[in-house]
Design a protein around this motif. Sequence first.
Motif, PDB file in Angstrom:
ATOM      1  N   ARG A   1      -6.819   4.359  -7.572  1.00  0.00           N
ATOM      2  CA  ARG A   1      -7.347   5.063  -6.400  1.00  0.00           C
ATOM      3  C   ARG A   1      -7.304   6.574  -6.599  1.00  0.00           C
ATOM      4  NH1 ARG A   1      -4.679   1.742  -1.296  1.00  0.00           N
ATOM      5  NH2 ARG A   1      -5.887  -0.194  -1.561  1.00  0.00           N
ATOM      6  N   THR A   2      -6.228   7.060  -7.200  1.00  0.00           N
ATOM      7  CA  THR A   2      -6.115   8.495  -7.443  1.00  0.00           C
ATOM      8  C   THR A   2      -7.199   8.970  -8.400  1.00  0.00           C
ATOM      9  OG1 THR A   2      -3.718   8.395  -7.111  1.00  0.00           O
ATOM     10  CG2 THR A   2      -4.583  10.324  -8.267  1.00  0.00           C
TER      11      THR A   2
ATOM     12  N   MET B   1       1.520  -2.274  -7.728  1.00  0.00           N
ATOM     13  CA  MET B   1       1.355  -1.207  -6.750  1.00  0.00           C
ATOM     14  C   MET B   1       1.041   0.120  -7.436  1.00  0.00           C
ATOM     15  SD  MET B   1       4.013   0.203  -3.837  1.00  0.00           S
ATOM     16  CE  MET B   1       5.011   1.087  -5.032  1.00  0.00           C
TER      17      MET B   1
ATOM     18  N   GLN C   1      -2.514   0.148  -8.929  1.00  0.00           N
ATOM     19  CA  GLN C   1      -3.523   0.298  -7.881  1.00  0.00           C
ATOM     20  C   GLN C   1      -3.587   1.733  -7.380  1.00  0.00           C
ATOM     21  OE1 GLN C   1      -2.983  -1.465  -3.802  1.00  0.00           O
ATOM     22  NE2 GLN C   1      -4.693  -2.768  -4.461  1.00  0.00           N
ATOM     23  N   LEU C   2      -2.432   2.356  -7.211  1.00  0.00           N
ATOM     24  CA  LEU C   2      -2.417   3.751  -6.766  1.00  0.00           C
ATOM     25  C   LEU C   2      -3.021   4.678  -7.813  1.00  0.00           C
ATOM     26  CD1 LEU C   2       1.119   3.967  -5.097  1.00  0.00           C
ATOM     27  CD2 LEU C   2      -1.107   3.877  -3.968  1.00  0.00           C
ATOM     28  N   GLU C   3      -2.775   4.404  -9.093  1.00  0.00           N
ATOM     29  CA  GLU C   3      -3.378   5.209 -10.159  1.00  0.00           C
ATOM     30  C   GLU C   3      -4.898   5.094 -10.136  1.00  0.00           C
ATOM     31  OE1 GLU C   3      -1.579   3.919 -13.769  1.00  0.00           O
ATOM     32  OE2 GLU C   3       0.017   5.399 -13.685  1.00  0.00           O
TER      33      GLU C   3
ATOM     34  N   GLN D   1       0.816  -1.210   0.000  1.00  0.00           N
ATOM     35  CA  GLN D   1       0.000   0.000   0.000  1.00  0.00           C
ATOM     36  C   GLN D   1       0.850   1.261   0.000  1.00  0.00           C
ATOM     37  OE1 GLN D   1      -3.455  -0.456  -0.221  1.00  0.00           O
ATOM     38  NE2 GLN D   1      -2.685  -2.535  -0.526  1.00  0.00           N
ATOM     39  N   THR D   2       2.083   1.169   0.465  1.00  0.00           N
ATOM     40  CA  THR D   2       2.962   2.336   0.535  1.00  0.00           C
ATOM     41  C   THR D   2       4.343   1.973   0.018  1.00  0.00           C
ATOM     42  OG1 THR D   2       3.736   1.854   2.774  1.00  0.00           O
ATOM     43  CG2 THR D   2       1.723   3.181   2.562  1.00  0.00           C
TER      44      THR D   2
END
Length: 537
Positions: A152-153, A145, A148-150, A119-120
């Motif tokens: 969520r953003t 990772m 997934q961050l893209e 997650q980080t």
Amino acid sequence: MIKAMQLHISPSLRHVTVLPAKGVKEFIKVKVGSKRLSYRMIFYCLLFLTFLLRFVFVLTAIDTIDGERKCSTLGCLGKRIGPRILGKRLESTVPEVIYQVLEEPSEQIDTQTRPESPQTLEEFIAEMKNGRPDAKTFAVKLKAMVTQLEERTRTAKIQEYLYRHVASSSIPKQLHCLALKLAHEHSTNSNARLQLPSPELVPALVDNSYFHFVLASDNILAASVVASSLVQNFNRPEKIVLHIITDRKTYAPMHAWFSLHPLTPAIIEVKGLHHFDWFTKGKVPVMEAMEKDQKARSQFRGGSSAIVANKTEKPKIIAAKLQALSPKYNSLMNHIRIHLPELFPSLDKVVFLDDDIVVQTDLSPLWDIDMNGKVNGAVETCRGEDKYVMSKRFKSYLNFSHPLIAKHFDPSECAWAYGMNIFDLEAWRNTNISRTYYYWLQQNLMSDLSLWQLGTLPPGLIAFHGHVHPIDPFWHMLGLGYQDNTTIAEAKTAGVIHFNGRAKPWLDIAFPQLRPLWTKYVNFSDKLIKSCHIRAS
């Protein structure tokens, strides 16, 4: 070609001098005349070797940091200097498999089988250190990772745009309160029903020696700011005639406000659309077009829910579509400008103002601009330092994948802005601008609203095509309602600032650093303003 240098060190060791020499031999030639000189020669050699070792150490350290590989000092030195001397470039040490994984389309990675990603960044580093994976596993984990961050953003940005759309589409309770209290004043207070303007000033309404401004709005507080900023910054306010047009439901409170808050010596006229004989006779094209347009939108577009549900469009495209769904764009006040020649048959020239602008300078010089026979004096939006706001061309608004648009217009043609426009009504009456406007509205309805993005500017770009005279950008600064990169210092240099966008200055979502430019024209000590809890921040 490498030139040797001479190194001179004083016997006291206080001075070191480096001078060019004829050659390397001259540099290393040392005369040994005594034992004392031999010691000095040894000392000089040791000093030279110290410099050389420091140089080797630095190169070795850099190589170790870059590659984290063990190598001997001479090996690292040779690896770093050798290719440069031979004119060769070092090959990339990144394994080819990493590029293959990163370049693989994300769609090919099954969501169900996608490995659980950290997650980080801290979790990712810890997992890599503990697991010591091979290059392929490393690349797969990294890509999962980042993907997934893209996602969520993107979801967070779209949710932000949706919430802003909801906030900007609703009427704040403070403004609703103000309208109700003014409606009560209009019905109970004779001073709130005074004739506007007074009978002796009525002839000025059709006198072309005055400076005529037109403001169409159903927002009382916003209209008051436009009027106050216009009058306060005008060199000859006694020559101002401000024509305020509003709808039937807002007419009484709007009239009450300007009756109780006169802007003497300026002349203010407040009229509802139902007061215009032309508007009440027969079928009005703007009304018919709006009714058909709203019906088509509800049938084919599905509103904000359908726009947000789109999984392929970029967040900024979704934001633009949500903004175009704003009630303002479907408001009759926003369409009525296309009928200015009919609404004011006796006037030759007017300046049309939107209700989300603030005037910061004397606007009388606008009447001195030579329009060269054009109808619409406007600021172009394809040139300027702000590449986000001032980069708009026809392709930004019109759908050039549609053959009807591609056939008639140039995608690279510069767009212009509504908000502060000079309209030569005399020249306008000699054109077919209004007919062209409604012709293209009909074409858009017949094409399932596929000719342009939602809003009133696209049909305006088409209708006024070839009838626009560019004016200096000083007269109209845009974008204060949808991007906060503009500073107060920059905004103060403009003649008119425009809060176009969702973040209107009367809403809680307004940009706090820009809002004072608008609130300075609101009298927060007024009893009606205070009773409705309208505050500066």
